[in-house]
Design an enzyme around this catalytic site. Structure first.
Site, PDB file in Angstrom:
ATOM      1  CB  SER A  73      -0.941   0.017   1.210  1.00 15.16           C
ATOM      2  OG  SER A  73      -0.206  -0.112   2.415  1.00 15.16           O
TER       3      SER A  73
ATOM      4  CG  ASN B  71      -4.071  -4.456  13.218  1.00 18.89           C
ATOM      5  OD1 ASN B  71      -3.483  -4.414  12.132  1.00 18.89           O
ATOM      6  ND2 ASN B  71      -4.397  -5.599  13.814  1.00 18.89           N
TER       7      ASN B  71
ATOM      8  CB  THR C  28     -41.688  23.971  -9.470  1.00 19.39           C
ATOM      9  OG1 THR C  28     -42.816  24.333 -10.268  1.00 19.39           O
ATOM     10  CG2 THR C  28     -41.596  24.927  -8.287  1.00 19.39           C
ATOM     11  CG  HIS C  29     -42.659  20.415 -11.977  1.00 20.24           C
ATOM     12  ND1 HIS C  29     -42.846  19.115 -11.545  1.00 20.24           N
ATOM     13  CD2 HIS C  29     -43.370  21.192 -11.117  1.00 20.24           C
ATOM     14  CE1 HIS C  29     -43.654  19.114 -10.496  1.00 20.24           C
ATOM     15  NE2 HIS C  29     -43.983  20.368 -10.209  1.00 20.24           N
TER      16      HIS C  29
ATOM     17  CB  SER D 271     -15.651  23.135 -29.753  1.00 16.77           C
ATOM     18  OG  SER D 271     -15.657  22.228 -30.843  1.00 16.77           O
TER      19      SER D 271
ATOM     20  CE  LYS E 133     -20.564  24.342 -28.261  1.00 13.73           C
ATOM     21  NZ  LYS E 133     -21.024  23.006 -27.971  1.00 13.73           N
TER      22      LYS E 133
ATOM     23  CG  ASN F 175     -18.142  23.755 -25.219  1.00 17.56           C
ATOM     24  OD1 ASN F 175     -19.193  24.192 -25.692  1.00 17.56           O
ATOM     25  ND2 ASN F 175     -17.276  23.050 -25.920  1.00 17.56           N
TER      26      ASN F 175
ATOM     27  CD  GLU G  20     -20.280  20.345 -20.165  1.00 18.80           C
ATOM     28  OE1 GLU G  20     -21.027  19.669 -20.882  1.00 18.80           O
ATOM     29  OE2 GLU G  20     -19.282  20.950 -20.597  1.00 18.80           O
TER      30      GLU G  20
ATOM     31  CE1 TYR H  42      -6.357  -3.267   9.146  1.00 18.43           C
ATOM     32  CE2 TYR H  42      -5.360  -5.456   9.004  1.00 18.43           C
ATOM     33  CZ  TYR H  42      -5.545  -4.177   8.492  1.00 18.43           C
ATOM     34  OH  TYR H  42      -4.930  -3.821   7.326  1.00 18.43           O
TER      35      TYR H  42
ATOM     36  CD  GLN I  83      -2.906  -2.554   2.257  1.00 15.29           C
ATOM     37  OE1 GLN I  83      -2.315  -2.903   3.254  1.00 15.29           O
ATOM     38  NE2 GLN I  83      -2.576  -2.961   1.054  1.00 15.29           N
TER      39      GLN I  83
ATOM     40  CE  LYS J 287      -4.372   3.042   4.889  1.00 12.43           C
ATOM     41  NZ  LYS J 287      -5.237   1.817   4.925  1.00 12.43           N
TER      42      LYS J 287
END
Ligand code: ARG
Length: 459
Positions: free
Chosen positions: A24, A111, A156-157, A278, A284, A286, A291, A318, A323, A326
């Site tokens: 690790s 541990n 709304t909606h 783009s 463009k 963007n 996003e 443990y 492990q 992480k």
């Protein structure tokens, strides 16, 4: 070849493939500061309790500080054979100071050591994220003040519903981020508990002083149960869940920035510095940053689900599975911090287009509810007022008129209750001004909201 601290009972060397599979260090090296900080406190406690000599503790602390400098300056060579950050640092220490270094791991296990490192890391990250959230909240409240008075359609909606102040809309997000910060702060109460001293799982027969270590490391308390201390990762899960909720809020503001900057809405323009072009369409501009904020929400949720799945059904105490906590945690911290930073920056680069916002806010019969409330004030039951207003809207649609374009005769034809004072209720400004219920969108209410919010931020 580096000698493994646990090699005593083994006669054969670990296979290379196992080393690669179980290591690790490639990612938990990120915990090095906390690992050393924890070890220094542990060594001091061991000496105070007479478990090791003062001189030995002094050597250990000095050696650990040297390792600290080496890592900090990028001179330290991490070894995969030594599995993880704990063994890498301990082995380097023993190499530097000899036998005294071998006493550091007294009354400790990896541990409880890893549980400690994670809590120290989580504490620091949570503090940092709270600071970034505070900055974002301030930015939103300042923007709400700077653009006070602009009226936008409230939806709304995704259909125009009622006009609201832009500031009110922005403050809705500020309130969400304030709760997010509260949640992180609350999680700190459970994060900031010392697990060290649990050792492998059972505690130790040696006379350690856990409260002293807690004091040195500025923990608010000491865990009560050694098995629990090394078994759970609920603090990590809680942090990931706070992060996920916060990312939901970020994804929603990101989505609105995307929509609002479209040609169709044209409510805002995001500055060039926070947009991209783009490769094929020269015209463009963007909203990629927004996003990506929306997109990165997915990986933060994924990390939470990883941890939930990882921990489900694990027997105490443990298990090496843990492990795997992480990488999702680190990835979430990186993602969340980068996202908070860029969102706060980007908000400063947004131009709000007042004219377009206000002409849209007044259109689409968005003040119809104000007519219904006018009729309620005349004594009509709300259901009747609603129906009657619906008929007026239907009539206006058929005539190709807006609510302000209908004549007094057309209104009184629908109900004798409606007088010419109706016009003072149905333009967007009047409609917004009238929403003076507590928490409503009237300028008076929103001013109060911003003032209280800013006062809270200062405390
Ligand atoms: N690298 C391990 C982890 O992150 C540290 C604890 C290892 N403990 C053990 N008994 N193998 O969980």
């Amino acid at each position: 070849m580096a000698k493994k601290p646990w090699a005593g009972r083994f006669t054969e060397a670990t296979s290379k493939s196992v080393e690669r599979y179980t290591e690790s260090i490639s990612y938990d090296k990120r915990l090095w500061r906390y690992d050393i900080e924890g070890s220094i406190a542990h060594a001091r406690m061991l000496a105070k309790q007479g478990i090791i000599a003062k001189k030995e503790s002094g050597c250990i602390v000095k050696g650990l500080k040297e390792v600290y400098r080496e890592i900090d300056e990028g001179r330290f060579v991490f070894s995969e054979e030594l599995e993880d950050i704990h063994m890498n640092i301990e082995s380097a220490l023993i190499e530097k100071i000899g036998d005294a270094g071998g006493k550091l791991h007294t009354a400790r296990s990896r541990n409880d050591q890893v549980a400690l490192d994670i809590r120290l890391y989580l504490r620091a990250e949570t503090d940092e994220i709270c600071g970034l959230l505070l900055g974002l909240e301030k930015k939103l409240a300042d923007t709400a003040e700077d653009y006070f008075g602009i009226i936008v359609p409230g939806y709304t909606h995704t259909q125009r519903a009622q006009p609201v102040l832009l500031s009110h809309h922005l403050m809705a997000y500020a309130q969400m981020f304030e709760r997010d910060r509260e949640r992180f702060t609350d999680a700190l109460k459970r994060i900031n508990i010392l697990p060290l001293g649990a050792c492998a799982l059972a505690g130790t027969s040696l006379p350690i002083d856990r409260a002293y270590v807690a004091e040195l490391l500025e923990f608010d308390g000491v865990s009560e149960n050694s098995i629990d201390s090394v078994s759970d990762r609920d603090a990590v899960i809680e942090f990931l869940s706070c992060s996920s909720l916060m990312m939901i809020h970020i994804s929603r503001i990101a989505e609105e920035l995307i929509l609002w900057s479209s040609e169709e809405f044209s409510f805002i323009e995001i500055s060039d510095a926070y947009t991209t072009g783009s490769s094929i369409m020269p015209q463009k501009k963007n909203p990629d940053v927004a996003e990506l904020m929306r997109g990165k929400t997915g990986r933060v949720f994924g990390n939470l689900v990883s941890l939930l799945t990882l921990m489900k059904g694990l027997p105490l105490s443990y298990n090496r599975d843990m492990q795997e906590d992480k990488e999702p945690l680190f990835d979430t911290c990186d993602t969340v911090k980068a996202t908070l930073n860029i969102l706060t920056e980007m908000l400063g680069g947004i131009a709000f287009k007042r004219e377009k916002m206000e002409s849209s806010a007044g259109a689409a019969f968005s003040t119809a509810t104000d007519i219904a409330e006018y009729l309620v004030r005349c004594g009509l039951p709300f259901r009747k007022a609603h129906e009657l207003t619906g008929k007026i809207v239907r009539y206006a649609i058929d005539k190709g008129k807006t609510l302000t374009e209908l004549t007094p005769e057309e209104y009184s034809f629908h109900s004798p209750l409606i007088g010419s004072d109706i016009y003072s209720c149905i333009d967007a400004t009047a409609s917004v001004k009238a929403k003076n219920s507590f928490g409503g969108t009237s300028p008076e209410m929103v001013k109060g909201q911003i003032a209280r919010f800013k006062k809270r931020l200062r405390t």
